[in-house]
Motif scaffolding. Structure first.
Motif, PDB file in Angstrom:
ATOM      1  N   UNK A 291       1.608  11.536   3.037  1.00 18.11           N
ATOM      2  CA  UNK A 291       0.542  10.649   2.802  1.00 18.11           C
ATOM      3  C   UNK A 291      -0.824  10.835   3.696  1.00 18.11           C
ATOM      4  N   UNK A 292      -1.963  10.880   2.798  1.00 14.21           N
ATOM      5  CA  UNK A 292      -2.956  10.489   3.918  1.00 14.21           C
ATOM      6  C   UNK A 292      -3.414   9.644   5.093  1.00 14.21           C
ATOM      7  N   UNK A 293      -3.658   9.676   5.967  1.00 10.69           N
ATOM      8  CA  UNK A 293      -4.119   8.504   6.581  1.00 10.69           C
ATOM      9  C   UNK A 293      -5.824   8.633   7.127  1.00 10.69           C
ATOM     10  N   UNK A 294      -6.577   7.952   6.947  1.00 14.37           N
ATOM     11  CA  UNK A 294      -7.927   8.396   7.863  1.00 14.37           C
ATOM     12  C   UNK A 294      -7.816   8.211   8.507  1.00 14.37           C
ATOM     13  N   UNK A 295      -7.027   7.415   9.434  1.00 20.21           N
ATOM     14  CA  UNK A 295      -7.016   7.565  10.904  1.00 20.21           C
ATOM     15  C   UNK A 295      -6.618   8.483  11.607  1.00 20.21           C
TER      16      UNK A 295
END
Length: 191
Positions: free
Chosen positions: A182-186
């Motif tokens: 998963x890639x989270x901008x935050x």
């Protein structure tokens, strides 16, 4: 009347040949499918990446100013590592840049000169070392190294067959399989 006498008139030699051919064909198909599955497993094994996150530092106590600190990622596997997500935390708090990471480690807003190479969303070929962070402000090396137990680097990477693993600096290269990255901008590192 015995079974052989009853079948003698009904079973033709051509029928036995046909049934034998069908049986042999089914066996050949089963062997072919098994060999294909073995070949796929060999292909997967031939391109497995293994990403290791490490630090290297050299502290020169002679006063000649040769103190260096590097944070690196190296693909020691035999296939390319597609880095789908990279995270840096200090005291389990996500850091988005090297500047914020150094400020969190030092506990103050100190100007820090450094070089960097982007690691997030990058493909690292086998036997390739990427220096993600290269400290240029050498006077801070000892202070930063003393705080490294608070620092965690984590990478989630995948093979060309979309098999994924996660590795951390603190696990010394041990990679754990995961379903996806998963890639989270935050929370994902931006540099």
């Amino acid at each position: 009347m015995t079974l052989m006498k009853r079948l003698k008139g009904r079973v033709q030699p051509e029928m036995l040949v046909g049934i034998s051919a069908v049986f042999i064909g089914v066996c050949a198909l089963a062997v072919s499918l098994y060999e294909t599955s073995l070949m796929r497993e060999e292909q997967r094994a031939a391109v497995i990446p293994l990403l290791e996150l490490s630090r290297s530092f050299y502290i020169d106590q002679s006063g000649e100013g040769k103190t260096r600190l590097y944070l690196q990622a190296e693909n020691v596997g035999i296939g390319p590592a597609r880095i789908a997500d990279f995270r840096v935390t200090v005291d389990a708090k996500p850091q988005l840049t090297w500047r914020s990471t150094m400020q969190a480690l030092l506990g103050r807003d100190e100007p820090v000169a450094y070089g960097q190479s982007t690691i997030n969303r990058r493909t690292v070929p086998p036997d390739r070392l990427v220096t993600m962070f290269d400290l240029r402000t050498t006077a801070l090396t000892s202070e930063l190294v003393a705080e490294f137990d608070r620092l965690e680097l984590e990478a989630c990477f995948c093979s060309v067959f979309d098999e994924c693993w996660t590795t951390r600096y603190s696990t010394l290269g041990a990679a754990l399989p995961v379903e996806a990255c998963p890639h989270s901008v935050d929370e994902s590192f931006q540099e």
